[in-house]
Scaffold this motif. Structure first.
Motif, short mmCIF file in Angstrom:
data_model
loop_
_atom_site.label_atom_id
_atom_site.label_comp_id
_atom_site.label_asym_id
_atom_site.label_seq_id
_atom_site.Cartn_x
_atom_site.Cartn_y
_atom_site.Cartn_z
N ARG A 22 0.84 -1.21 0.00
CA ARG A 22 0.00 0.00 0.00
C ARG A 22 0.87 1.25 0.00
N ARG A 36 8.21 -6.92 -5.54
CA ARG A 36 8.15 -8.01 -4.55
C ARG A 36 9.55 -8.38 -4.08
N ARG A 62 -9.60 -6.90 -7.12
CA ARG A 62 -8.32 -7.04 -6.44
C ARG A 62 -7.97 -8.53 -6.28
N ASP A 99 -4.72 -10.36 -7.65
CA ASP A 99 -3.78 -10.97 -6.69
C ASP A 99 -3.62 -12.48 -6.93
N ARG A 147 -1.85 -13.15 -10.88
CA ARG A 147 -0.52 -12.69 -11.33
C ARG A 147 0.45 -13.87 -11.41
O1 DC Z 1 -3.77 -7.07 2.73
P1 DC Z 1 -4.10 -5.79 1.97
O2 DC Z 1 -5.51 -5.76 1.47
O3 DC Z 1 -3.75 -4.57 2.74
O4 DC Z 1 -3.14 -5.83 0.68
C1 DC Z 1 -3.18 -4.84 -0.31
C2 DC Z 1 -2.69 -5.42 -1.63
O5 DC Z 1 -1.29 -5.73 -1.52
C3 DC Z 1 -3.35 -6.72 -2.03
O6 DC Z 1 -4.45 -6.49 -2.90
C4 DC Z 1 -2.27 -7.50 -2.70
C5 DC Z 1 -0.99 -6.94 -2.18
N1 DC Z 1 -0.29 -7.85 -1.27
C6 DC Z 1 0.50 -8.82 -1.83
O7 DC Z 1 0.54 -8.96 -3.04
N2 DC Z 1 1.25 -9.62 -1.02
C7 DC Z 1 1.19 -9.50 0.30
N3 DC Z 1 1.96 -10.30 1.06
C8 DC Z 1 0.36 -8.53 0.89
C9 DC Z 1 -0.39 -7.72 0.07
#
Ligand code: DC
Length: 205
Positions: free
Chosen positions: A38, A93, A162, A166, A169
């Motif tokens: 975020r 990442r 979302r 997520d 990908r």
């Molecule tokens: O948990 P959250 O909703 O605050 O996460 C926001 C975005 O960050 C989520 O849509 C995907 C990404 N995210 C991720 O890819 N890997 C993580 N370990 C945590 C979050």
């Protein structure tokens, strides 16, 4: 003592509440890894005046500090969407990986919640949880929490977009680790979910 609890699952399934409760009860440190993505998303949007530049997002991820996670604009749905977009970039990442692994190895135990904690960040975590709930229940929870004038339907569509990004990908998609315990909070109360998770942790301690 090193002990890692990995908590993964889609948005608004109850991961954060369960993780916070477990970290309090066991005295473990807690990291909400969504805040990292975020913060990268929000800073990139801010610097790009509303446009997300992938190269810039990678630079921001490399320079991110713990203070960036204290920003007060990280909980909005715009921040969530931006996070999900930058989270699909492998270099973002990669830049955030070591910080999360080091956190997980800290003395005294750690709980990390996210999407790829049990699969990529801490494949050897002592306890793995995958927390889910139906789309409607998650959207209702998020709708009540945001209370920002968005309709239930908008919140539901936002969550589903979302989740699709997520889970779809190529790098570190959201998926339950083969050895994760499943917790479906559609009907299970948060208290009951914490009780169940506590029993699994105690079994391993
Ligand atoms: O948990 P959250 O909703 O605050 O996460 C926001 C975005 O960050 C989520 O849509 C995907 C990404 N995210 C991720 O890819 N890997 C993580 N370990 C945590 C979050």
């Amino acid at each position: 003592m090193k002990f890692t609890v990995a908590v993964d699952g889609p948005a608004a399934a109850g991961k954060g509440t369960i993780s916070r409760r477990l970290s309090n009860d066991f005295g473990f440190r807690y990291l909400d890894t969504g805040l990292l993505y975020r913060a990268v998303g929000v800073i990139a949007l801010h610097d790009g005046q509303g446009v997300l530049d992938p190269h810039w997002a990678v630079e921001i991820a490399r320079r991110l500090t713990e203070d960036d996670m204290d920003r007060d604009d990280l909980r909005t749905s715009r921040a969530g969407q931006a996070a999900s977009k930058v989270a699909a970039l492998p270099e973002v990442r990669e830049a955030l990986l070591e910080f999360q692994r080091a956190f997980a190895r800290r003395e005294g135990g750690a709980v990390l919640d996210g999407r790829d904690i049990g699969t990529v960040i801490c494949p050897d975590a002592d306890v793995k949880l995958f927390v889910t709930a139906s789309d409607e229940v998650r959207a209702a929870r998020r709708h009540a929490e945001l209370n920002n004038g968005q309709s239930f339907e908008q919140v539901l569509a936002d969550l589903q977009a979302r989740d699709a990004r997520d889970a779809g990908r190529d790098t570190a998609p959201m998926v339950a680790a083969g050895d994760a315990h499943l917790l479906d909070t559609t009907k299970l109360s948060i208290d009951a979910a914490v009780e169940q998770a506590t029993a699994w942790i105690n079994e391993r301690l």
